[in-house]
Design a protein around this motif. Structure first.
Motif, mmCIF file in Angstrom:
data_model
loop_
_atom_site.group_PDB
_atom_site.id
_atom_site.type_symbol
_atom_site.label_atom_id
_atom_site.label_comp_id
_atom_site.label_asym_id
_atom_site.label_seq_id
_atom_site.Cartn_x
_atom_site.Cartn_y
_atom_site.Cartn_z
ATOM 1 N N LYS A 233 -19.737 23.038 -61.763
ATOM 2 C CA LYS A 233 -19.152 22.417 -60.569
ATOM 3 C C LYS A 233 -18.303 23.422 -59.798
ATOM 4 N N GLN A 234 -17.539 24.217 -60.511
ATOM 5 C CA GLN A 234 -16.701 25.214 -59.850
ATOM 6 C C GLN A 234 -17.546 26.273 -59.156
ATOM 7 N N LYS A 235 -18.617 26.709 -59.819
ATOM 8 C CA LYS A 235 -19.514 27.692 -59.210
ATOM 9 C C LYS A 235 -20.129 27.145 -57.921
ATOM 10 N N TYR A 236 -20.559 25.899 -57.978
ATOM 11 C CA TYR A 236 -21.139 25.280 -56.789
ATOM 12 C C TYR A 236 -20.118 25.220 -55.665
ATOM 13 N N ALA A 237 -18.889 24.850 -56.007
ATOM 14 C CA ALA A 237 -17.835 24.744 -54.994
ATOM 15 C C ALA A 237 -17.550 26.102 -54.359
ATOM 16 N N ILE A 238 -17.465 27.131 -55.173
ATOM 17 C CA ILE A 238 -17.208 28.485 -54.668
ATOM 18 C C ILE A 238 -18.312 28.897 -53.694
ATOM 19 N N ALA A 239 -19.544 28.758 -54.123
ATOM 20 C CA ALA A 239 -20.675 29.172 -53.292
ATOM 21 C C ALA A 239 -20.749 28.355 -52.006
ATOM 22 N N TYR A 240 -20.509 27.059 -52.119
ATOM 23 C CA TYR A 240 -20.585 26.195 -50.936
ATOM 24 C C TYR A 240 -19.516 26.603 -49.909
ATOM 25 N N ILE A 241 -18.311 26.821 -50.367
ATOM 26 C CA ILE A 241 -17.229 27.196 -49.443
ATOM 27 C C ILE A 241 -17.510 28.567 -48.833
ATOM 28 N N LEU A 242 -18.022 29.498 -49.620
ATOM 29 C CA LEU A 242 -18.391 30.798 -49.062
ATOM 30 C C LEU A 242 -19.440 30.636 -47.962
ATOM 31 N N MET A 243 -20.407 29.756 -48.185
ATOM 32 C CA MET A 243 -21.426 29.504 -47.160
ATOM 33 C C MET A 243 -20.812 28.899 -45.903
ATOM 34 N N GLN A 244 -19.839 28.014 -46.079
ATOM 35 C CA GLN A 244 -19.170 27.407 -44.923
ATOM 36 C C GLN A 244 -18.408 28.461 -44.126
ATOM 37 N N ILE A 245 -17.812 29.411 -44.828
ATOM 38 C CA ILE A 245 -17.095 30.497 -44.148
ATOM 39 C C ILE A 245 -18.077 31.344 -43.348
ATOM 40 N N ILE A 246 -19.219 31.676 -43.955
ATOM 41 C CA ILE A 246 -20.229 32.478 -43.266
ATOM 42 C C ILE A 246 -20.681 31.787 -41.980
ATOM 43 N N GLU A 247 -20.880 30.500 -42.048
ATOM 44 C CA GLU A 247 -21.430 29.757 -40.917
ATOM 45 C C GLU A 247 -20.380 29.354 -39.870
ATOM 46 N N ALA A 248 -19.116 29.460 -40.203
ATOM 47 C CA ALA A 248 -18.051 28.939 -39.334
ATOM 48 C C ALA A 248 -18.028 29.571 -37.948
ATOM 49 N N ASP A 249 -18.258 30.876 -37.862
ATOM 50 C CA ASP A 249 -18.192 31.525 -36.552
ATOM 51 C C ASP A 249 -19.559 31.618 -35.875
ATOM 52 N N THR A 250 -20.548 31.020 -36.477
ATOM 53 C CA THR A 250 -21.939 30.961 -35.990
ATOM 54 C C THR A 250 -22.630 32.322 -35.912
ATOM 55 N N ILE A 251 -22.010 33.350 -36.458
ATOM 56 C CA ILE A 251 -22.612 34.690 -36.497
ATOM 57 C C ILE A 251 -22.679 35.120 -37.957
ATOM 58 N N ILE A 252 -23.884 35.350 -38.439
ATOM 59 C CA ILE A 252 -24.058 35.755 -39.828
ATOM 60 C C ILE A 252 -24.311 37.257 -39.859
ATOM 61 N N HIS A 253 -23.380 37.987 -40.465
ATOM 62 C CA HIS A 253 -23.456 39.444 -40.544
ATOM 63 C C HIS A 253 -24.110 39.867 -41.860
ATOM 64 N N ASP A 254 -24.757 41.017 -41.817
ATOM 65 C CA ASP A 254 -25.396 41.553 -43.019
ATOM 66 C C ASP A 254 -24.399 41.732 -44.161
ATOM 67 N N ARG A 255 -23.185 42.174 -43.836
ATOM 68 C CA ARG A 255 -22.175 42.380 -44.886
ATOM 69 C C ARG A 255 -21.787 41.068 -45.550
ATOM 70 N N GLU A 256 -21.790 39.982 -44.771
ATOM 71 C CA GLU A 256 -21.492 38.664 -45.349
ATOM 72 C C GLU A 256 -22.591 38.256 -46.329
ATOM 73 N N ILE A 257 -23.827 38.492 -45.956
ATOM 74 C CA ILE A 257 -24.953 38.153 -46.831
ATOM 75 C C ILE A 257 -24.910 39.001 -48.098
ATOM 76 N N GLU A 258 -24.642 40.282 -47.951
ATOM 77 C CA GLU A 258 -24.548 41.173 -49.116
ATOM 78 C C GLU A 258 -23.437 40.712 -50.064
ATOM 79 N N TYR A 259 -22.290 40.366 -49.492
ATOM 80 C CA TYR A 259 -21.175 39.919 -50.325
ATOM 81 C C TYR A 259 -21.525 38.597 -51.013
#
Length: 99
Positions: free
Chosen positions: A7-33
């Motif tokens: 559950k914690q892993k899912y929460a971490i990954a989900y929130i990271l995805m929300q951060i990536i999508e928040a500014d509507t621009i997905i950068h290569d460095r974000e995907i790599e991280y």
């Protein structure tokens, strides 16, 4: 890296995805991280598909309930994701404001 429950892993990954999508621009460095975190958390394809069923408030509650050391590490992951593209966007910061 601390050990996290599924559950914690899912929460971490989900929130990271929300951060990536928040500014509507997905950068290569974000995907790599993101990929490096998913690898560290030993995510599978099924795990990634499961993330589509989650909600931000549920994931935030999971993070809030973590042990303090775990929570500190996770917040640092989130902060890294917010700044990894060289620009701190207020929409990204807003995702984790209440932690």
């Amino acid at each position: 890296m601390y050990r996290y429950t599924h559950k914690q892993k899912y929460a971490i990954a989900y929130i990271l995805m929300q951060i990536i999508e928040a500014d509507t621009i997905i950068h290569d460095r974000e995907i790599e991280y993101m990929n490096s975190i998913l690898k560290q958390l030993a995510f599978t394809t099924q795990d990634i598909e499961y993330l589509e069923n989650l909600e931000l408030s549920y994931c935030m509650d999971i993070v809030k309930d973590m042990q303090q050391e775990q929570k500190n590490e996770v917040i640092e992951m989130f902060r890294t994701m917010i700044s990894i593209d060289g620009r701190i966007d207020p929409r990204e910061v807003a995702v984790i404001e209440n932690l």
